[in-house]
Design an enzyme around this catalytic site. Structure first.
Site, mmCIF file in Angstrom:
data_model
loop_
_atom_site.group_PDB
_atom_site.id
_atom_site.type_symbol
_atom_site.label_atom_id
_atom_site.label_comp_id
_atom_site.label_asym_id
_atom_site.label_seq_id
_atom_site.Cartn_x
_atom_site.Cartn_y
_atom_site.Cartn_z
ATOM 1 N N GLU A 1 -9.976 1.887 3.922
ATOM 2 C CA GLU A 1 -9.669 3.062 3.072
ATOM 3 C C GLU A 1 -10.960 3.630 2.452
ATOM 4 O OE1 GLU A 1 -6.380 2.394 0.185
ATOM 5 O OE2 GLU A 1 -7.810 3.027 -1.345
ATOM 6 N N HIS B 1 -7.489 -3.538 4.602
ATOM 7 C CA HIS B 1 -6.927 -2.181 4.577
ATOM 8 C C HIS B 1 -7.696 -1.331 3.563
ATOM 9 C CE1 HIS B 1 -4.488 0.786 2.413
ATOM 10 N NE2 HIS B 1 -3.859 1.021 3.552
ATOM 11 N N ASN B 2 -7.907 -1.889 2.383
ATOM 12 C CA ASN B 2 -8.610 -1.130 1.352
ATOM 13 C C ASN B 2 -10.066 -0.874 1.731
ATOM 14 O OD1 ASN B 2 -6.203 -1.370 -0.029
ATOM 15 N ND2 ASN B 2 -7.183 -1.714 -1.989
ATOM 16 N N SER C 1 0.823 -1.207 0.000
ATOM 17 C CA SER C 1 0.000 0.000 0.000
ATOM 18 C C SER C 1 0.853 1.251 0.000
ATOM 19 C CB SER C 1 -0.918 0.028 1.222
ATOM 20 O OG SER C 1 -1.654 1.250 1.212
ATOM 21 N N LYS D 1 -4.379 -6.788 3.292
ATOM 22 C CA LYS D 1 -4.376 -5.636 2.375
ATOM 23 C C LYS D 1 -5.797 -5.335 1.896
ATOM 24 C CE LYS D 1 -3.142 -2.288 -0.305
ATOM 25 N NZ LYS D 1 -3.768 -2.195 -1.535
HETATM 26 C C1 6PG Z 1 -3.159 1.460 -1.702
HETATM 27 C C2 6PG Z 1 -4.446 1.644 -2.468
HETATM 28 C C3 6PG Z 1 -4.319 1.033 -3.824
HETATM 29 C C4 6PG Z 1 -5.393 1.496 -4.783
HETATM 30 C C5 6PG Z 1 -6.651 0.705 -4.624
HETATM 31 C C6 6PG Z 1 -7.920 1.462 -4.472
HETATM 32 O O1 6PG Z 1 -3.269 0.914 -0.621
HETATM 33 O O2 6PG Z 1 -2.123 1.871 -2.187
HETATM 34 O O3 6PG Z 1 -5.495 1.030 -1.804
HETATM 35 O O4 6PG Z 1 -4.234 -0.335 -3.660
HETATM 36 O O5 6PG Z 1 -5.551 2.835 -4.826
HETATM 37 O O6 6PG Z 1 -6.648 -0.071 -5.768
HETATM 38 O O7 6PG Z 1 -8.691 1.305 -5.590
HETATM 39 P P1 6PG Z 1 -10.192 1.599 -5.811
HETATM 40 O O8 6PG Z 1 -10.599 2.805 -5.043
HETATM 41 O O9 6PG Z 1 -10.191 1.874 -7.300
HETATM 42 O O10 6PG Z 1 -10.945 0.371 -5.502
#
Ligand code: 6PG
Length: 482
Positions: free
Chosen positions: A194, A190-191, A132, A187
């Protein structure tokens, strides 16, 4: 004749993430063998950044494999899905036992579990690694979440720790996560966090705009100020940057000319799918994924709804004042906390399910720098799980329990205000509902159980004795122990 110099690691797939990780490795003094399906990319990288360190240029997979010291380490940076399998199929016949294939893309963790098992049969290590930090992180220090066998980490770990971000106390933001798909799973979560993190920021932005009447320039200042509070995080910091950006073409704030339809590549959706399988209530993440879907796939429907559906809002000409802005900050903090707590709970549940023995304090620790969700709050999260401590829920940790107690009136006021004004705040409000759901002495689930038993004889438990009970809802005997 002198021995030909071998590379410590090879990278195949030199799009921006692969190229930047290769450069990062080279800048740390490792010799890196480069490979790409089309050699032009390899040559472009060497022409532009060849002086970052020592690279070995290769044109074929065979050359790549031959250029590496043993056991070989090959980092695959291609698109998740079928391309990863295609590269594995090309590599495997060329490799020896104990070589390591590393998948640094956003692969779906069940694929990683499958690939690891298949390659383990050939005594080749397959390591799914969550990376990430975007392009910038890949080059200057990402947060790295490696899965795979503990043995593979012995050979791979030092290299990855070397190029990872470092937390303020100097700890590398890279540590072995657990076997097979554990790295990619972490991960993925994590997303998911995010997504929720961005959604709560979005909800705050909308309230600052439509209730507090702030223009993007003022909002940029508000977020910059918030970044000096306990909300301090990468995403809040870049929110201020995005909001102050002016569109070169129109002179308007750029955010005002961006189409309000959010994209997504799938990791948030995967998180929710996995959570549903685990029965893990990640409501903040789910609402964030659905909010993106409502913004984009339902765009046409929204355009029609704006013309046809009633608003029924409380008209108000009062503009939110400084106290309201502080309320929004507090609601944002509480909702963000719920999102992180739900993500950590999901990790704990998955850990048991997959026998990963995930160390939640380590995971919080390696999210402290380099990654997209890096935030001051992670320091406290790490402390809450320190040395295997397992608060039943992160919200029970005194540091968070106390701040929520103080901020709750603000959180409730903001949800009411948003609701009455017809401003959707799905994560602010669902997080509050989750919080209240946790602390309520009686949930409406009792009635759900009654209904299930009525129409499907699914049975229910009683509060005064053990066992499963079924009621003959219209019969003579009202209850039988089943
Ligand atoms: C990271 C991000 C990276 C990417 C994702 C998000 O941790 O560096 O999460 O992996 O930006 O793919 O993508 P989406 O918002 O398009 O689902």
């Amino acid at each position: 004749m002198a021995e030909e110099k071998k590379a410590q690691i090879g990278v195949t797939g030199l799009a921006v993430m692969g190229a930047n990780l290769a450069r990062n490795l080279a800048r740390h003094g490792h010799t890196v063998a480069l490979h790409n399906r089309s050699v032009e990319k390899t040559d472009a990288l060497l022409a532009e950044h060849g002086d970052d360190g020592e690279f070995i240029r290769t044109e074929t997979m065979q050359e790549l494999v031959d250029s590496l010291e043993k056991p070989r380490r090959i980092l695959v940076m291609v698109k998740a899905g079928a391309p990863v399998d295609a590269v594995i199929d090309q590599l495997v016949p060329l490799l020896d036992e104990d070589d390591i294939i590393i998948d640094g893309g956003n692969s779906h963790y069940p694929d990683t579990i499958r690939r690891e098992a298949a390659l383990a049969e050939k005594n080749i290590h397959f390591v799914g690694v969550g990376v990430s930090g975007g392009e910038e992180g890949a080059l200057n220090g990402p947060s790295i979440m490696p899965g795979g066998s503990a043995k593979s980490y012995e050979s791979l770990g030092p290299l990855l720790e070397d190029i990872s971000a470092k937390a303020d106390d100097g700890t590398p933001c890279c540590a072995w996560i657990g076997t097979d798909g554990a790295g990619h799973f972490v991960k993925m979560v994590h997303n998911g966090i995010e997504y929720a993190d961005m959604q709560v920021i979005g909800e705050a932005y909308e309230l600052l705009r439509d209730v507090a009447g702030q223009e993007p320039g003022d909002q940029a200042n508000t977020f910059a100020e918030w970044n000096r509070t306990e909300l301090s995080s990468y995403l809040i910091e870049i929110t201020a940057e995005v909001l102050k950006q002016v569109d070169a073409r129109t002179g308007k704030p750029l955010v005002d000319v961006i189409v309000d339809a959010a994209g997504m590549k799938g990791t948030g959706t995967w998180t929710v799918m996995a959570a549903l399988d685990l029965g893990s209530p990640v409501t903040a993440i789910a609402e964030s994924v659905f909010a993106r879907a409502l913004s984009s796939t339902e765009r046409e429907t929204r355009l029609e709804a704006q013309k046809t559906l009633a608003a029924g809002v409380r008209e108000s000409d009062t503009v939110g004042d400084a106290a309201f802005v502080e309320d929004v900050r507090r609601a944002l903090y509480c909702s963000k906390l719920v999102a992180y707590a739900q993500g950590m709970e999901m990790l704990a549940t998955a850990s048991g399910e997959h026998n990963w023995d995930l160390k939640l304090d380590t995971i919080a620790s390696l999210w402290r720098a380099g990654c997209i969700i890096r935030a001051e709050l992670l320091q406290d999260i790490m402390a809450a799980y320190k040395d295997g401590a397992e608060p039943r829920n992160l919200l029970f940790a005194p540091v968070f329990r106390d701040v929520i107690e103080e901020y709750l009136p603000s959180w409730r006021r903001v949800v009411v205000e948003a609701t009455e004004r017809g401003i959707p705040a799905p994560v602010f409000s669902s997080s509050l509902a989750y919080y209240d759901g946790l602390r309520r002495p009686r949930l409406n689930a009792a009635l759900t159980q009654g209904l299930r038993d009525y129409f499907g004889a699914h049975t229910y438990g009683r509060i005064d004795t053990d066992g499963a009970f079924h009621t003959l809802w219209s019969g003579d005997r009202s209850e039988i122990d089943s």
